[in-house]
Write an enzyme that holds these catalytic residues in place. Structure first.
Site, mmCIF file in Angstrom:
data_model
loop_
_atom_site.group_PDB
_atom_site.id
_atom_site.type_symbol
_atom_site.label_atom_id
_atom_site.label_comp_id
_atom_site.label_asym_id
_atom_site.label_seq_id
_atom_site.Cartn_x
_atom_site.Cartn_y
_atom_site.Cartn_z
ATOM 1 N N ASP A 150 22.409 16.214 -35.185
ATOM 2 C CA ASP A 150 23.855 16.039 -35.254
ATOM 3 C C ASP A 150 24.530 17.292 -34.717
ATOM 4 O O ASP A 150 23.919 18.375 -34.662
ATOM 5 C CB ASP A 150 24.305 15.827 -36.702
ATOM 6 C CG ASP A 150 23.860 14.488 -37.263
ATOM 7 O OD1 ASP A 150 23.663 13.563 -36.464
ATOM 8 O OD2 ASP A 150 23.715 14.373 -38.491
ATOM 9 N N ASP A 193 23.039 13.303 -42.395
ATOM 10 C CA ASP A 193 23.685 13.683 -43.641
ATOM 11 C C ASP A 193 24.334 12.512 -44.370
ATOM 12 O O ASP A 193 24.659 12.610 -45.538
ATOM 13 C CB ASP A 193 24.730 14.777 -43.401
ATOM 14 C CG ASP A 193 25.790 14.360 -42.390
ATOM 15 O OD1 ASP A 193 25.777 13.187 -41.960
ATOM 16 O OD2 ASP A 193 26.610 15.216 -42.005
ATOM 17 N N ASP A 208 22.740 7.351 -41.918
ATOM 18 C CA ASP A 208 21.655 8.032 -41.221
ATOM 19 C C ASP A 208 20.289 7.725 -41.831
ATOM 20 O O ASP A 208 19.258 8.034 -41.230
ATOM 21 C CB ASP A 208 21.866 9.565 -41.260
ATOM 22 C CG ASP A 208 23.039 10.003 -40.413
ATOM 23 O OD1 ASP A 208 23.250 9.403 -39.347
ATOM 24 O OD2 ASP A 208 23.749 10.942 -40.816
#
Length: 891
Positions: A333, A631, A635
């Site tokens: 990310d 997070d 995900d």
């Protein structure tokens, strides 16, 4: 308040009755009330599997094939009248049990300590403020806020909810999330799966937001009894350790079978007595079975997890330790991992075309706002700015408070940045909510790319929206210049700013309309907001380190492609626009096309959660060993699908952490690279320990086999081999587990995932060491017997030679390819101390009378010392020659 038990059916009571029963209210508890309840009812925790008791650990030390063989040998020694051997074997078994117990207990304690770093946290209303506390401190009567990705910390009666869906499969077995409704009322006998106004401990919030009051904690929750059952089950072992234990058992069975066959042949055809052959069988078993291997590997893995924790990498599953050495791709990310996740509003483009800028950094509301180069002292003179700020603080789920002189922000970084911007202009969310009470909301979800809140004002419902500018533009009236605004958004994004659009409007529905809010439309555009989120220190270096280590880095983000490319350029991850692909461009790609894209594209922008999963699956199909960061609750599928899931410890949700193998405590990309380094070091050390134990055991096998083949007396007695394996070598193998990483550990290519520990390099090295140790040992013993030495004297010198062989050989084990002469012994003080200790212990037993009787040792002359050292050191040049040969072949 009633005692902490599951009473009266909470789901069937109205809220006023719940408040009265709990002596609580929807404004939460004060700190003093919470403290009293905490001391009264204890921690909110479920029972865990009890740590293995000391007694069980001790008993486990005697449960192995080698121990059974040694016990038989001790019994045989008693039968033939050799009591001292039986006493020694019993003593060695006790020492081995003591060492193994200490090592396992330390590993168990290390694992328990790491668990404390993974505690779930809960957002509770205390003293009028929402604050995060450890879930175990939640008490009955606490008002708790839940949001997507949270694990429910206790049994909660819902007060209000917005689009709340909860996964209750832990309790009900129902695989689909259940929609919740705080206004639902049911019968007392309604099954738990129908309790729409309850959220039960252990369940997972998959969508939406809610507020509720705690009605039961700990073992008094619905999941409490289930937890009691689960806690009684044993934990599993990592696959690598399981494979080594199976390997040890296979070796044990094979060795015993071969030894018994040779023993029978020796007794019937070779002229050996039955007693000699029985001793041979025991000696061969003791030399061949790598008894210390599982314990040494347990210690090595425990050391690795402790080292990784010190660097911010918490290991949830030990499979990740061996897997990190194979990682070839990190799909990461952007926000909070590559960047600091402390967004600051630096620029806003208002609906009237005016541009304002702001100073300051981070979440501390210090700085000024400028319009046309002048400080905005009186925001009332800027109605367009007021409208923008009002929308940004109302369509917001964060809190920003000053406590004890420090500013505390809770919530999403974007929302906190917007609140900070409002504070700089004297606008606060609490005051705005007094004027515009909130009546509904559409929470932000990444697949929607926007959030909306609904507020009551002058008898009508007002809507405030924020989100990706493309989504918000589509909701606005036709009177906006979309092309001009798109150009402005791209200009902001090209400077690395994260761009949001804000809009407002009126809802066509009446205030008491109970229908779920539809997607807003016909809104008035308010402006664009640009936020700066700087790169974390060290990220650029970490990306370059990955490249040198043969690990590719791919950034996956929900940001605009222009913003993503600007950030990627800043850290030298990508340079050209064709290295960026967006979510819409991914739609419709075939599996083969997606695999090609994964190989070429370095940045994926505007990606939806399901597309992140598709990218991970494509990367795995193309041959990558993938580590993925995440997070959020969305995900979790990608984290589970990846070879190594990496969750964020600070900002990550409970669901993401539980789906991952690793948790990064500081959410920093550089820490992931540190984890790869420590993972490679750990796997290197596992191989080093295995090589030491297998190669020395193989050398003893060669020695024994040559003796039987040539009709020579047994070169070493079982007690002497036992001394070599479990005492002198047993000290060194544990010390080797502390070996620091080699300086080129992040300059090598990743290890092939399917490569066996016993690869060609390991097999070659083992054969070289075994042939040198076994042949040199047998040759010296044969020469001594041929020249009239007594068997006891020859065995004494051979035992000394083998101890020295192990002392010198430990230097060969420190690196598979590097010369031992390039590695300073001072670099690993624990290994140096362990080697010296093993040597000095043997010197001591050569001079202690009672040990001389047991082991058949005796002092030797200086000349014999020199000869033994000269013979033992031959393993060093032999291994150096092999390392040189391997390096030459690998060029």
């Amino acid at each position: 308040m009633k005692a902490n038990h599951r009473p009266t059916h909470w789901h069937a009571q109205d809220l006023s009755s719940v408040y009265e029963t709990l002596d609580a209210a929807d404004v939460g508890l004060t700190e003093s009330e919470a403290e009293i309840r905490f001391h009264t009812y204890g921690k909110n925790q479920l029972p865990e599997r009890a740590p293995v008791s000391l007694g069980k650990i001790i008993i486990r030390q005697f449960c192995s094939p080698l121990i059974y063989i040694l016990l038989l040998a001790a019994a045989f020694s008693v039968v033939i009248g050799d009591v001292k051997d039986a006493i020694f074997i019993a003593g060695v078994l006790m020492i081995n049990a003591l060492i193994g117990t200490c090592q396992e207990k330390k590993a168990e304690q290390s694992g328990q300590a790491l668990k404390k770093l993974l505690q779930i946290r809960a957002a509770v209303l205390r003293g009028g403020e929402v604050r995060e506390i450890p879930a175990e401190e939640v008490v009955i009567g606490d008002v708790v806020w839940l949001e997507s990705g949270n694990r429910v910390p206790a049994d909660i009666r819902l007060i209000l909810e917005h689009g709340l869906e909860v996964d209750e499969s832990l309790l009900t077995g129902e695989s689909l999330p259940v929609a919740k409704d705080s206004n639902w009322k049911g019968r007392t006998d309604a099954p738990i799966g129908d309790h729409a106004n309850m959220a039960y401990a252990g369940s997972i919030v998959t969508r939406g937001r809610s507020k509720g009051i705690v009605v039961a904690t700990g073992t008094n929750t619905n999941v409490g009894q289930l937890a009691l059952d689960v806690a009684s089950s044993a934990g599993g072992k990592p696959p690598l350790l399981q494979r080594m234990e199976r390997f040890t058992k296979v070796i044990a069975v094979a060795t015993l079978t071969i030894a018994i066959m040779i023993g029978i042949l020796g007794a019937t055809l070779g002229g050996y007595s039955a007693q000699e052959m029985l001793l041979f069988v025991v000696a061969l078993a003791v030399s061949a079975i790598p008894e210390g291997l599982p314990v040494a590997m347990t210690v090595t893995l425990a050391i690795a997890t402790t080292r990784m924790a010190r660097r911010g990498v918490i290991v949830r599953r030990l499979t990740a330790v061996e897997g990190l050495g194979s990682c070839t791709l990190i799909a990461t990310d952007k926000t909070g991992t590559l960047t600091v996740n402390e967004l600051t509003v630096t620029e806003a483009r208002l609906a009237n075309g005016e541009t304002v800028t702001a100073t300051g950094e981070g979440f501390i509301p210090e700085g000024q706002v400028f319009s046309k180069g002048q400080v905005v002292d009186n925001v009332a003179e800027h109605p367009a700015l007021i409208a923008l700020v009002r929308a940004s603080i109302l369509c917001n789920e964060a809190d920003l408070h000053q406590r004890a002189g420090s500013w505390i922000g809770r919530g999403d970084a974007v929302d906190i940045a917007l609140l900070t911007f409002g504070h700089k202009l004297g606008r606060h969310r609490e005051t705005a909510l007094d004027t515009y009470p909130q009546v509904n909301e559409i929470p932000f979800e990444s697949e929607h790319q926007y959030a909306a809140t609904f507020h009551q004002k002058d008898g009508e419902t007002r809507i405030f929206v924020k989100g990706a500018h493309e989504r918000v533009f589509a909701m606005c009236r036709d009177d906006i210049d979309t092309l001009d605004l798109e150009a402005a958004a791209i200009d902001m994004a090209s400077r690395g700013l994260r761009v949001l659009a804000l809009a407002e409007g009126r809802s066509p529905h009446h205030l008491d309309d109970t229908r779920a809010p539809a997607e807003p439309e016909g809104l008035a555009f308010l402006g664009l907001v640009g936020m700066m989120d700087p790169l974390r220190p060290g990220v650029c270096d970490a990306v370059q380190t990955c490249r040198r280590a043969g690990v590719e880095v791919t950034m996956i983000t929900g940001d605009h492609r222009v913003t993503a490319l600007a950030i990627a350029r800043e850290m030298n991850l990508a340079d050209e626009p064709d290295q960026v692909m967006t979510g819409p461009e991914l739609n419709g790609l075939s599996s083969e096309e997606l695999e090609r894209a994964v190989k070429q594209v370095r940045v994926f922008a505007r990606v939806a959660p399901h597309q992140k999963l598709e990218i991970v699956e494509a990367a795995r199909r193309s041959g990558h060993f993938v580590a993925v960061t995440g997070d959020g609750v969305n995900d979790a599928p990608a984290l589970r699908t990846a070879n190594i899931g990496v969750a964020m410890g600070k900002e990550g949700t409970d669901v993401a952490r539980e789906a991952a193998e690793l948790v990064i405590s500081d959410d920093n990309f550089a820490t992931i690279v540190a984890g790869i380094e420590e993972g490679r070091v750990a796997f290197d050390n596992i191989r080093k320990v295995i090589f030491l134990l297998i190669s020395t055991g193989a050398a003893e096998l060669v020695l024994m086999a040559l003796s039987v083949a040539t009709g020579t007396p047994l070169p070493l007695l079982p007690v002497q081999i036992l001394w070599l394996n479990l005492v002198t070598n047993g000290i060194q193998d544990v010390a080797l587990a502390f070996e620091p990483g080699e300086d080129d550990v992040l300059k090598r290519k990743p290890r092939p995932p399917r490569e066996s520990i016993f690869n060609r390099l390991m097999v070659e090295r083992t054969l070289v060491a075994a042939m040198i140790g076994g042949c040199v040992g047998f040759g010296s013993f044969y020469w001594m017997i041929a020249n009239g030495w007594e068997e006891s004297a020859a065995r004494n010198v051979l035992l000394l030679t083998m101890v020295l062989f192990e002392n010198f050989h430990i230097g060969n084990c420190r690196s598979e390819t590097k010369s031992a002469f390039t590695l300073s012994p001072l670099r690993s003080p624990i290994l140096l101390s362990g080697t010296l200790l093993a040597f000095l212990i043997h010197v001591m037993v050569m001079h202690l009378p009672f040990m001389q009787q047991i082991l058949g040792t005796a002092p030797v002359s200086a000349e014999t010392w020199l000869v033994a050292m000269a013979l033992a050191v031959l393993v060093v040049p032999a291994m150096e020659l092999h390392k040189w040969s391997w390096r030459s072949r690998s060029r």
